[in-house]
Design a protein around this motif. Structure first.
Motif, PDB file in Angstrom:
ATOM      1  N   ILE A  36      47.300 -28.263   7.424  1.00 32.24           N
ATOM      2  CA  ILE A  36      46.132 -27.471   7.026  1.00 32.24           C
ATOM      3  C   ILE A  36      44.922 -28.380   6.806  1.00 32.24           C
ATOM      4  O   ILE A  36      43.794 -28.065   7.209  1.00 32.24           O
ATOM      5  N   LYS A  37      45.162 -29.539   6.208  1.00 30.18           N
ATOM      6  CA  LYS A  37      44.063 -30.467   5.915  1.00 30.18           C
ATOM      7  C   LYS A  37      43.380 -30.988   7.175  1.00 30.18           C
ATOM      8  O   LYS A  37      42.249 -31.477   7.108  1.00 30.18           O
ATOM      9  N   THR A  38      44.060 -30.911   8.322  1.00 24.74           N
ATOM     10  CA  THR A  38      43.490 -31.440   9.567  1.00 24.74           C
ATOM     11  C   THR A  38      42.601 -30.425  10.277  1.00 24.74           C
ATOM     12  O   THR A  38      41.952 -30.780  11.267  1.00 24.74           O
ATOM     13  N   LEU A  39      42.563 -29.180   9.825  1.00 32.30           N
ATOM     14  CA  LEU A  39      41.794 -28.147  10.510  1.00 32.30           C
ATOM     15  C   LEU A  39      40.296 -28.365  10.281  1.00 32.30           C
ATOM     16  O   LEU A  39      39.893 -28.976   9.291  1.00 32.30           O
ATOM     17  N   PRO A  40      39.454 -27.875  11.189  1.00 35.98           N
ATOM     18  CA  PRO A  40      38.012 -28.060  11.050  1.00 35.98           C
ATOM     19  C   PRO A  40      37.491 -27.551   9.705  1.00 35.98           C
ATOM     20  O   PRO A  40      37.778 -26.419   9.312  1.00 35.98           O
ATOM     21  N   TYR A  41      36.788 -28.427   9.001  1.00 38.40           N
ATOM     22  CA  TYR A  41      36.158 -28.101   7.714  1.00 38.40           C
ATOM     23  C   TYR A  41      37.170 -27.663   6.656  1.00 38.40           C
ATOM     24  O   TYR A  41      36.828 -26.931   5.721  1.00 38.40           O
ATOM     25  N   ALA A  42      38.402 -28.146   6.788  1.00 39.02           N
ATOM     26  CA  ALA A  42      39.426 -27.790   5.796  1.00 39.02           C
ATOM     27  C   ALA A  42      39.044 -28.292   4.407  1.00 39.02           C
ATOM     28  O   ALA A  42      39.240 -27.595   3.409  1.00 39.02           O
ATOM     29  N   GLU A  43      38.492 -29.497   4.321  1.00 44.90           N
ATOM     30  CA  GLU A  43      38.144 -30.052   3.011  1.00 44.90           C
ATOM     31  C   GLU A  43      37.106 -29.193   2.307  1.00 44.90           C
ATOM     32  O   GLU A  43      37.194 -28.960   1.098  1.00 44.90           O
ATOM     33  N   GLU A  44      36.133 -28.696   3.058  1.00 41.33           N
ATOM     34  CA  GLU A  44      35.068 -27.908   2.448  1.00 41.33           C
ATOM     35  C   GLU A  44      35.440 -26.443   2.240  1.00 41.33           C
ATOM     36  O   GLU A  44      35.000 -25.825   1.266  1.00 41.33           O
ATOM     37  N   LEU A  45      36.269 -25.889   3.133  1.00 46.58           N
ATOM     38  CA  LEU A  45      36.477 -24.442   3.136  1.00 46.58           C
ATOM     39  C   LEU A  45      37.873 -23.998   2.697  1.00 46.58           C
ATOM     40  O   LEU A  45      38.051 -22.842   2.329  1.00 46.58           O
ATOM     41  N   ILE A  46      38.855 -24.884   2.747  1.00 47.73           N
ATOM     42  CA  ILE A  46      40.226 -24.485   2.397  1.00 47.73           C
ATOM     43  C   ILE A  46      40.676 -25.187   1.111  1.00 47.73           C
ATOM     44  O   ILE A  46      41.079 -24.525   0.154  1.00 47.73           O
ATOM     45  N   ILE A  47      40.599 -26.503   1.068  1.00 46.48           N
ATOM     46  CA  ILE A  47      41.111 -27.243  -0.085  1.00 46.48           C
ATOM     47  C   ILE A  47      39.971 -27.687  -1.006  1.00 46.48           C
ATOM     48  O   ILE A  47      40.055 -28.686  -1.686  1.00 46.48           O
ATOM     49  N   ALA A  48      38.909 -26.894  -1.050  1.00 49.17           N
ATOM     50  CA  ALA A  48      37.700 -27.260  -1.791  1.00 49.17           C
ATOM     51  C   ALA A  48      37.968 -27.544  -3.265  1.00 49.17           C
ATOM     52  O   ALA A  48      37.405 -28.467  -3.849  1.00 49.17           O
TER      53      ALA A  48
END
Length: 212
Positions: free
Chosen positions: A193-205
């Motif tokens: 999941i962390k590798t998906l586009p913009y995961a840091e900003e939109l998923i694991i924020a």
């Protein structure tokens, strides 16, 4: 063991345009496609996306329109847990019922990476018995009792491949529910999941904010 292959993230452009609908702020859109035809969020759009993400599920509805498709190969014991996610998920699986007899049974058909050597030796006997039953089923007229023997003897470590689709909002729920799970497969899934586009900003924020 779990493998995630052929991942595809779709509809980010439309989702961001929809995120601007409430304030009619489409003129501030500054995202673009790069030379690899990947959609890149510009500073204005990324700032809006991050603010909506932090505002909670009622405000980040646009994340339900960012779609992900991926082929997942995992053992049946993992799929039983994954199947608790029924909202905003779709999956098409390979058929155990129809195709279990179509190839020889072998170790690589199972997730055995955490088994002790003693248990692996016993598992080899189980695999051997499954193959014996499979051959009898194929060669002696596909008797229903042989088919049931295969289905009911099959261990939950048997791997199945499914093509799954979900959205970023669902992945937020999965990530925070499963990131500390005892099954190693969930850790691999959350790392993916962390590798998906913009995961840091939109998923694991939330996690990223805690680290900062």
């Amino acid at each position: 063991m779990i493998k995630l292959e052929r991942a595809c993230v779709m509809n980010l452009e439309n989702a961001m345009r929809g995120a601007r609908n409430p304030m009619n702020s489409w003129g501030r859109m500054d995202s673009f496609y790069d030379e690899n035809h990947q959609y890149v969020l510009g500073p204005n759009d990324l700032d809006l996306a991050k603010r909506l993400r932090r505002a909670g599920s009622d405000h980040r509805k646009f994340l339900r329109q960012v779609f992900v498709s991926v082929d997942i190969t995992a053992p049946m014991y993992w799929w039983k847990e994954y199947d608790t996610y029924k909202v905003a998920t779709v999956a098409n699986s390979t058929s155990t019922m129809h195709k279990i007899h179509s190839k020889p049974f072998a170790r690589e058909d199972f997730s055995l990476d955490h088994m002790t050597e003693e248990t692996l030796a016993f598992m080899d006997q189980v695999i051997g018995k499954l193959e014996e039953i499979r051959l009898r089923y194929v060669e002696e007229g596909k008797k229903k009792e042989d088919w049931y023997d295969m289905i009911q003897l099959l261990p939950s470590s048997y791997n199945q491949m499914r093509t799954c689709s979900f959205n970023y909002e669902t992945l937020i729920n999965i990530y925070y529910a499963r990131k500390a799970h005892k099954l190693a497969e969930w850790h691999t899934f959350c790392d993916w999941i962390k590798t998906l586009p913009y995961a840091e900003e939109l998923i694991i924020a939330e996690e990223s904010a805690e680290e900062n």
